[in-house]
Design an enzyme around this catalytic site. Structure first.
Site, PDB file in Angstrom:
ATOM      1  N   GLU A 199      -8.367  12.265  12.475  1.00  0.00           N
ATOM      2  CA  GLU A 199      -7.557  11.109  12.874  1.00  0.00           C
ATOM      3  C   GLU A 199      -6.660  11.430  14.063  1.00  0.00           C
ATOM      4  O   GLU A 199      -5.765  12.275  13.982  1.00  0.00           O
ATOM      5  CB  GLU A 199      -6.700  10.621  11.700  1.00  0.00           C
ATOM      6  CG  GLU A 199      -6.023   9.301  11.979  1.00  0.00           C
ATOM      7  CD  GLU A 199      -5.728   8.499  10.728  1.00  0.00           C
ATOM      8  OE1 GLU A 199      -5.200   7.383  10.848  1.00  0.00           O
ATOM      9  OE2 GLU A 199      -6.047   8.968   9.624  1.00  0.00           O
ATOM     10  N   LYS A 221       0.851  -1.187   0.000  1.00  0.00           N
ATOM     11  CA  LYS A 221       0.000   0.000   0.000  1.00  0.00           C
ATOM     12  C   LYS A 221       0.886   1.235   0.000  1.00  0.00           C
ATOM     13  O   LYS A 221       1.944   1.261   0.636  1.00  0.00           O
ATOM     14  CB  LYS A 221      -0.902   0.023   1.245  1.00  0.00           C
ATOM     15  CG  LYS A 221      -1.713   1.312   1.398  1.00  0.00           C
ATOM     16  CD  LYS A 221      -2.469   1.365   2.719  1.00  0.00           C
ATOM     17  CE  LYS A 221      -3.147   2.712   2.901  1.00  0.00           C
ATOM     18  NZ  LYS A 221      -3.866   2.827   4.184  1.00  0.00           N
TER      19      LYS A 221
END
Length: 430
Positions: free
Chosen positions: A224, A179
């Site tokens: 976040e 990723k």
């Protein structure tokens, strides 16, 4: 490594005083129109910091941790509310995403005055020699709206960015990496210097569930939380996997269900959760990682979310834990070293302090560090311009056009705060 100490500590110790105060109202109203100031606010709670007692510019979280330990040892703190989370002298910081590949410096600053709120607890801390008055400072002048803001482009065009996403997808499908999180930027220029308090006000109003931050020219509203350390408990909120409304009136329940079933988003999220859990494990005596994510709903997007909790010892302070967690797969990729190399080679962008830790720590090692997302940077030599950033996690099933649309959705909060129409300032999500 560069340290700039504004107050001369010398051999003398510094005095800090914390007092309980009446409800001060919206904290952001105390931010001045000039001079150094900081803010970290969510749902009306948090703090604003006024002035600088000390400032440290560095390349690493580890160096900042050592510096703050040294400064903390020189502070004598008198408090009316000992033990209350977040009260007392604090250090507020913003750190670069990749210090080895950035011209930006990380910064840790110690405010002279802190005004805070947490639940029904309200406080003020003053640091320094002048404690003759513990009256609240005057509220700042009204924030000024941006004057004729316009988008002036970024480091690369959208066609180039989507081509790079395609290259990364090929690398992933060839098993060269699992990723990679790719970012792009958009510069907004106004006719007059930008007042970041205006941006902050609108982010606090429109995105109350996020952590709204202001540190050394870096401002935004991030969903976040890299970590919160409170006593012996550490919490980290992992976000990865995104869906957004393509049109007004879209059914949010249907969107949430689609996100929860998306194998592409689940795969992206699992990489991020694993990276945080693996990084926290050496510091935790016990840890809880939920088996499945929840869906976090924000005004413009939804994310897959997992809250990881752990029990840590007194030797593992908030800055130590932030250094261990950053960069996670949510903002970098996996394996980390390969993702960093690919980002450096292909992204053609100095992220600076975008996607780096932003937050605060106190003298006990408690604190909150978020990830500097949904934000932008104003630099001293260009006060009329702000550089916005947005990123997207690329995995094997990624579609470059969809990833571009995701970054467009993530630019919406800052564009709206600047008074721009996202549909014309940047391509609308598809």
């Amino acid at each position: 490594m560069l340290a700039k100490v504004i107050l001369d500590f010398g051999s003398a110790r510094m005095r800090a005083t914390t007092v309980a105060i009446d409800d001060p109202g919206p904290l952001e109203r105390f931010l001045p129109d000039s001079g150094p100031s900081t803010a970290f606010i969510r749902k009306g709670e948090g703090f604003v910091g006024l002035g600088e007692a000390a400032r440290f510019e560095t390349d690493t979280l580890e160096a900042a941790d050592v510096w703050w330990d040294e400064i903390s040892e020189q502070i004598d703190h008198d408090s009316e509310m000992p033990g209350e989370f977040g009260t007392g002298p604090i250090a507020v910081g913003s750190f670069t995403f990749d210090p080895d590949r950035s011209e930006e410096r990380s910064v840790l600053t110690v405010p002279q005055t802190v005004i805070g709120r947490r639940g029904d607890v309200f406080w003020m801390t003053k640091l320094g020699s002048d404690h003759n008055s513990m009256d609240l400072p005057s509220r700042g002048a009204a924030a000024l709206a941006p004057v004729n803001p316009v988008a002036v482009g970024g480091a690369m065009g959208e066609d180039v960015w989507t081509r790079i996403v395609g290259e990364v997808v090929s690398l992933i499908r060839n098993d060269e990496v699992s990723k990679v999180v790719l970012a792009r930027d958009l510069r907004i220029r106004a006719d007059e210097p930008l007042d970041l308090r205006w941006i902050l006000d609108r982010l606090i109003r429109d995105y109350p569930m996020t952590w709204t931050y202001l540190v050394d020219g870096m401002a935004g509203a991030t969903p976040e939380l890299l970590l919160r350390r409170q006593g012996g408990l550490v919490t980290s909120r992992v976000l990865a996997g995104t869906v957004w409304r393509e049109a007004e009136g879209a059914d949010p329940l249907q969107l949430a269900a689609e996100l929860a079933r998306s194998q592409k988003d689940i795969s992206e999220h699992e990489f991020a959760v694993a990276s945080v859990a693996d990084a926290l494990a050496p510091y935790c005596q016990a840890m809880n990682v939920p088996d499945a994510p929840s869906v976090l709903k924000l005004p413009n997007v939804m994310h897959l979310a997992t809250d990881i909790t752990g029990v840590v010892g007194p030797e593992s302070g908030a800055l130590t834990l932030a250094a261990a967690l950053h960069p996670s797969a949510a903002v970098c990729g996996t394996p980390t070293h390969l993702a960093l190399d690919i980002i450096s080679e292909l992204e053609s962008l100095d992220r600076g302090r975008y996607a780096g830790p932003v937050g605060w720590t106190d003298m006990d090692g408690d604190g909150e560090w978020a990830i500097a997302l949904r934000g932008g940077q104003v630099r001293p030599h260009h006060p009329q311009e702000i550089q916005l950033f947005a990123g997207a996690g690329v995995v094997a099933d990624s579609d470059p056009e969809v990833e571009l649309a995701e970054t467009g959705a993530k630019l919406v909060p800052m564009l709206q705060a600047l008074g721009l129409d996202p549909a014309t300032a940047t391509p609308a999500p598809r």
